[in-house]
Design an enzyme around this catalytic site. Structure first.
Site, PDB file in Angstrom:
ATOM      1  N   SER A  43     -15.852 104.516  65.380  1.00  0.00           N
ATOM      2  CA  SER A  43     -17.201 104.993  65.659  1.00  0.00           C
ATOM      3  C   SER A  43     -17.179 106.473  66.050  1.00  0.00           C
ATOM      4  O   SER A  43     -16.702 107.300  65.289  1.00  0.00           O
ATOM      5  CB  SER A  43     -17.854 104.127  66.742  1.00  0.00           C
ATOM      6  OG  SER A  43     -19.202 104.482  66.933  1.00  0.00           O
ATOM      7  N   ASP A  58     -23.308  96.850  57.192  1.00  0.00           N
ATOM      8  CA  ASP A  58     -24.383  97.029  58.167  1.00  0.00           C
ATOM      9  C   ASP A  58     -25.194  98.260  57.796  1.00  0.00           C
ATOM     10  O   ASP A  58     -25.038  98.828  56.710  1.00  0.00           O
ATOM     11  CB  ASP A  58     -23.819  97.118  59.591  1.00  0.00           C
ATOM     12  CG  ASP A  58     -22.999  98.376  59.823  1.00  0.00           C
ATOM     13  OD1 ASP A  58     -22.865  99.190  58.883  1.00  0.00           O
ATOM     14  OD2 ASP A  58     -22.490  98.550  60.939  1.00  0.00           O
TER      15      ASP A  58
END
Length: 314
Positions: A165, A260
Site C-alpha cells: 500500500s 478491488d
C-alpha cells in the site's frame, strides 16, 4: 524544571508524548518458539529505528549468506507501526519462508510529520543497511552503529525492497531515487516487491471512484502542501513531466494487485512502467483479496500469497 525525557502526556496504551524523541524498543528475542526467527530493535538515528529479523540458522548453514529485504509497512502514511503485532507476525512468517534477513523500518508518521519525512526516513534506513557492505566483525569494535547480523549473514548481491500500500509507494519512490543517487559502498538493489501500490492516477472506471477519493483524503492529510497536489510526482507516476520510470533502480520487480477498486490504478501504473523503456524483469501477481497474508496468514489464500512473494526472492 522538567527533565528532557519527561512524559508530558500519557493515555495508555495508545498515546505517550515525551519532550524528546523516544522509541519503545523491545529486548532482543532469540529463537521464536513458533518460527525459530530472532529479532531485535535498533535505533539508527534520533528519528528512525528498525526491527531486524534473522531466520533460524542451523549449524551446517553457518557462514551461508542470506538475501536482505528492507520492508516498509503501509497504512496511509499516518497509521500503524513496524512494531505492530500483525506486521510483526507477518514478517516472521516471511522470514521463515524466504530464509532471508528483513529490516523493517519504523518511520515518522503524518500528520505529526508531514511527507516527505517518511520518504527520507526510509531512504536513510536503506543507506544504513548499505553501509554494512564489505565490513567484517572486527569493524564492530570501532563502528558501534553497525549490526553483526547484517555483517555476518547479509548478501548484498541480493538486496530487495518490499512494501504494501503506502509502503509500496515509498518503495517506488526509493527506486526512482536509487536510479539517480548511489547507495553507500556502490550497493545495488536487485529487486522490489510492491503489494497493492498506493498511487493517485485518474481512471475512467466508476468502480475506482471510491478508492480514489479515499486515497486523496489520506494524501491531503499526509502531504497538505504537496507541490502539484494530487498530481505530485511521488503519488502520480503518470503525471505530465512525471518521474522517469525507465531509470528504476532495480532489475526485478513483483507487483501484486487484487480485484478491488484500486486494480485499474495499478494497471495504469504497470502500463506506464512497461511503456517507459525500463529493461528489468516485471512479474505481476493477481489475487482475489487483499491483506490476507497480513491479517489472515493461516488461511489458504494468505499462505499462497506469502509463498508467491517469497518465491520471488532468489
Amino acid at each position: 524544571m522538567a527533565s528532557s525525557d519527561e512524559t508530558i502526556f500519557d493515555l495508555p496504551p495508545y498515546i505517550r508524548s515525551r519532550k524528546t524523541p523516544f522509541f519503545p524498543l523491545c529486548f532482543p528475542s532469540l529463537n521464536d518458539p513458533e518460527t525459530g526467527v530472532s529479532w531485535k530493535d535498533v535505533p539508527i538515528s534520533s528519528q528512525v529505528s528498525v526491527r531486524i529479523y534473522l531466520p533460524k540458522i542451523t549449524d551446517h548453514e553457518k557462514g551461508e549468506k542470506l538475501p536482505i529485504l528492507v520492508y516498509v509497512h503501509g497504512a496511509g502514511f499516518c497509521l500503524e507501526s513496524a512494531f505492530k503485532s500483525f506486521f510483526h507476525t507477518y514478517v516472521k512468517h516471511f522470514v521463515t519462508e524466504a530464509k532471508a534477513i528483513v529490516v523493517s523500518v519504523e518511520f515518522r508518521l503524518a500528520p505529526e510529520h508531514h511527507l516527505p519525512s517518511a520518504y527520507e526516513d526510509c531512504w536513510e534506513a536503506l543507506q544504513w543497511v548499505a553501509s554494512h557492505v564489505g565490513l567484517d566483525t572486527s569493524s564492530l569494535k570501532t563502528s558501534i552503529d553497525k549490526d553483526p547480523w547484517i555483517i555476518n549473514y547479509g548478501d548484498f548481491e541480493r538486496l530487495y525492497l518490499w512494501g504494501d500500500s503506502t509502503g509500496a509507494n515509498i518503495v517506488h519512490n526509493i527506486l526512482i531515487r536509487a536510479g539517480k543517487e548511489k547507495l553507500k559502498g556502490g550497493v545495488k538493489i536487485l529487486g522490489a516487491i510492491l503489494y497493492y501500490p498506493y498511487f493517485l492516477i485518474r481512471t475512467s472506471s466508476k468502480q475506482s471512484d471510491y478508492m480514489e477519493n479515499e486515497y486523496r483524503s489520506y494524501w491531503k492529510l499526509a502531504y497538505p502542501n504537496a507541490p502539484g497536489g494530487n498530481d505530485n510526482l511521488m503519488i502520480n507516476p503518470t503525471a505530465e513531466n512525471g518521474p522517469d520510470l525507465r531509470g528504476y533502480g532495480c532489475s526485478r520487480l513483483l507487483v501484486s494487485m487484487v480485484a478491488d477498486e484500486a486494480r485499474d490504478i495499478t494497471l495504469l501504473y504497470i502500463d506506464a512502467l512497461e511503456r517507459s523503456g525500463w529493461k528489468g524483469e516485471l512479474d505481476v501477481a493477481d489475487f482475489e483479496g487483499d491483506y490476507f497474508e497480513i491479517f489472515s496468514p493461516d488461511t489458504e489464500l494468505g499462505k499462497n500469497k506469502l509463498r508467491r512473494s517469497t518465491s520471488f526472492i532468489r
